[in-house]
Write an enzyme that holds these catalytic residues in place. Structure first.
Site, short mmCIF file in Angstrom:
data_model
loop_
_atom_site.label_atom_id
_atom_site.label_comp_id
_atom_site.label_asym_id
_atom_site.label_seq_id
_atom_site.Cartn_x
_atom_site.Cartn_y
_atom_site.Cartn_z
N GLU A 95 -8.15 -2.45 6.91
CA GLU A 95 -7.06 -2.48 8.12
C GLU A 95 -7.81 -3.60 9.23
O GLU A 95 -9.00 -3.70 9.14
CB GLU A 95 -6.93 -1.29 8.67
CG GLU A 95 -6.47 -0.09 7.73
CD GLU A 95 -5.96 1.27 8.51
OE1 GLU A 95 -5.66 1.01 9.70
OE2 GLU A 95 -5.80 2.18 7.88
N HIS A 122 0.92 -0.95 -0.15
CA HIS A 122 0.01 -0.03 -0.01
C HIS A 122 0.97 1.07 -0.23
O HIS A 122 0.63 2.14 -0.67
CB HIS A 122 -0.95 0.27 1.36
CG HIS A 122 -1.85 1.27 1.51
ND1 HIS A 122 -2.66 1.66 0.71
CD2 HIS A 122 -1.37 2.26 2.19
CE1 HIS A 122 -3.12 2.94 1.21
NE2 HIS A 122 -2.64 3.25 1.93
N ARG A 127 5.29 10.16 -5.83
CA ARG A 127 6.70 10.26 -6.05
C ARG A 127 6.95 9.00 -6.78
O ARG A 127 7.48 8.10 -6.40
CB ARG A 127 7.54 10.14 -4.65
CG ARG A 127 7.27 11.37 -3.82
CD ARG A 127 8.08 11.24 -2.44
NE ARG A 127 7.46 10.04 -1.86
CZ ARG A 127 6.43 9.99 -1.15
NH1 ARG A 127 5.77 10.93 -0.69
NH2 ARG A 127 6.16 8.54 -0.80
N THR A 180 -3.41 0.40 5.95
CA THR A 180 -4.19 -0.53 4.86
C THR A 180 -3.44 -1.58 4.36
O THR A 180 -2.03 -1.41 4.23
CB THR A 180 -4.53 0.43 3.53
OG1 THR A 180 -4.73 1.88 3.97
CG2 THR A 180 -5.08 0.04 2.51
#
Ligand code: CA
Length: 429
Positions: free
Chosen positions: A205, A139, A148, A364
Site C-alpha cells: 500500500e 485487489h 464470493r 492493497t
C-alpha cells in the site's frame, strides 16, 4: 495543485557527494524524516543522497520562513511542522534546496550532513490515528472472488470509499522484526482452532500522511483536500488471513491486522510529488460518477500519482546462500479507484476531525495483471497455487525468516525520478 518551481528543475545539481546520481534522493526529492545520529537524540532531517541533513543544525543559515520551519522540524516528530498545513514544509524545502545547490554553502553546511548508514530512522510522526482504505479495485475483485465467486464486488464499492479504523500504536518504521501473531482460525466444525497464524501475508500500500486539521463537526471540501496531504510513504499492512477469515464478520478486520504495520520512514512531500500528479484514470464505462462531494475537476485532472511500487522477498535460505531478494510484483499507484483527496474528503464528510500526522492507507494496490498483485493471497490464489521462487522454494504465505522489501519510485518523462527508500521487515517467528 502545487505549482512547479526551481526545486523541480530536472537539471538542478547539488554539491553533496553522490546526490546527483542517487536513484532515490537527489536534490529534487528532499524527503522529511526523524532520525537519531550515533549517540544523539531524535530530530528532524532531510535525505540527500546517502546523507541525512540535520535540520536544527542549519536553521541559522536559512531565511526567516525556512528557519522557523527548520526549528519546527527539530523535535522528535514532524507533527509541529505540519500543524498548520504544508506552508512551513514548503518554505523549508525551498530554503534547503538553495543551500544544497549553492556551492558557496558547502563550507557551512557540510558538518550538518551525516552518513545515512550511521543514523537510525524513526517514525516521522506521532501517529494519532490510522485509517486503512480499500481503493485497489482489482485487489477487491481478486479477494472478493475467493469469498464470493459470483458477486466479488459488493454494491457499495463504486459509491463509497471503503475503509476501517486501524491501530496507530503498532505502526513501526522499516527495519523492525514482525512477530508472527497467534489467534483463532476456523476449525473443522463450529469451534475454532488456536495457534500461530498459518497464513501470514503482506499488503502493498501507499500511506498518506495528513497535514493541518479540521475541527470536529466540520468537513474538508474535495477542492481543498489535497492541501491536507503532507506527503506519501510506503505501507505494509501485515495481514493474518486465517485470523481475518474467522473474525471479520460482522465488524471488519481486527486482530488479523493490528499486530504490526510497517511504513517507510521518509515523507516524500506533496511539493516533491507535484511533477508526478497525473489524471485519475477514467472509470470503466457504466460505472457511476462519484457523488458531488467527492467530485472535483482539478482533482480528476491531477489527483493521481505516477508512482511505481515493487515488492521483493528474501527467504532465510536465499540469505544464507548469498542470493539477492527476488521481485514478487511491480505495479502502479494509479490502481486506486479513488484519489487521495477523495479519501480525505470522504473521511471528514461526517465531521470526523483529521489531525496532522494521521496515516491513511490506500489499501492493497494491485492492477489487472498477475505480476502487479500486491499480496500473497492474490499471487498464490488463496494458497491454491503456491509461488515457486528462483531457488526452488515455494510459498503460499510467509514463512519465518522471510523478509519483505517494498520500494517505490515517482517517475515521469521530463522529470528527475525520485524514490521513497525502503519499507522492509522480517518475520521473526
Ligand atoms: Ca490493507
Amino acid at each position: 495543485m502545487t505549482a512547479l518551481d526551481e526545486t523541480h528543475d530536472p537539471q538542478a545539481t547539488s554539491w553533496v557527494e553522490g546526490a546527483d546520481g542517487h536513484p532515490e534522493f537527489p536534490v529534487q526529492n528532499l524527503p522529511l524524516g526523524v532520525f537519531s545520529p550515533p549517540g544523539g537524540g531524535k530530530r528532524g532531517g532531510i535525505a540527500i543522497g546517502d546523507f541525512v541533513l540535520d535540520l536544527a543544525a542549519v536553521a541559522g543559515l536559512l531565511g526567516r520562513d525556512a528557519s522557523d520551519a527548520a526549528r519546527l522540524a527539530a523535535g522528535e516528530t514532524l507533527n509541529p511542522l505540519f500543524a498548520d498545513g504544508n506552508a512551513a514544509a514548503d518554505a523549508l524545502r525551498k530554503g534547503v534546496f538553495a543551500l544544497l545547490t549553492d556551492a558557496a554553502s558547502e563550507r557551512d553546511v557540510k558538518s550538518a550532513l551525516l552518513p545515512a548508514s550511521e543514523c537510525r530512522l524513526h517514525l516521522p510522526f506521532a501517529v494519532g490515528d490510522y485509517t486503512d482504505f480499500y481503493t485497489g479495485i482489482h485487489h477487491a475483485m481478486n479477494v472478493g472472488k475467493q469469498f464470493r465467486p459470483d458477486n466479488p464486488l459488493l454494491p457499495n464499492y463504486k459509491y463509497v470509499p471503503i475503509g476501517y479504523h486501524g491501530r496507530a500504536s503498532s505502526i513501526r518504521p522499516s527495519g523492525g522484526d514482525v512477530r508472527r501473531p497467534q489467534g483463532q482460525r476456523k476449525g473443522a466444525g463450529d469451534a475454532p482452532e488456536f495457534g500461530p497464524s498459518q497464513r501470514l501475508d503482506y499488503e502493498l500500500e501507499m500511506g498518506i500522511w495528513t497535514s493541518g486539521s479540521n475541527e470536529l463537526g466540520s468537513d474538508v471540501k474535495i477542492a481543498d483536500a489535497a492541501k491536507h496531504i503532507a506527503g506519501l510513504c510506503l505501507l505494509n499492512d501485515w495481514s493474518a488471513r486465517d485470523l481475518q477469515a474467522w473474525e471479520y464478520q460482522p465488524l471488519g478486520p481486527f486482530l488479523a491486522k493490528n499486530f504490526h504495520s510497517t511504513v517507510s520512514p521518509w515523507v516524500v512531500t506533496s511539493a516533491a510529488l507535484a511533477p508526478f500528479r497525473v489524471a485519475q484514470p477514467p472509470r470503466p464505462e457504466g460505472d457511476p460518477s462519484p457523488l458531488p462531494y467527492l467530485l472535483d475537476a482539478d482533482d480528476q485532472a491531477h489527483g493521481a500519482y505516477a508512482i511505481e511500487m515493487e515488492v521483493h522477498l528474501i527467504t532465510a535460505r536465499m540469505r544464507d546462500a548469498g542470493l539477492p531478494p527476488e521481485r514478487l510484483s511491480k505495479g502502479p499507484m494509479t490502481a486506486m479507484y479513488w484519489t487521495a483527496a477523495q479519501l480525505v474528503a470522504h473521511h471528514t464528510v461526517n465531521g470526523c476531525n483529521l489531525q496532522p500526522g494521521d496515516l491513511l492507507g490506500t489499501g492493497t494496490l494491485s492492477s489487472k495483471a498477475r505480476e502487479t498483485f500486491g499480496s500473497m493471497l492474490e499471487l498464490s490464489e488463496g494458497g491454491k497455487s503456491p509461488l515457486t521462487l528462483a531457488n526452488g522454494e515455494t510459498r503460499s504465505f510467509l514463512e519465518d525468516g522471510d523478509e519483505v522489501i517494498m520500494t517505490a519510485r515517482a517517475a515521469r518523462d521530463g522529470c528527475r525520478t525520485i524514490g521513497f527508500g525502503e519499507c522492509r521487515a522480517r518475520i521473526a517467528g
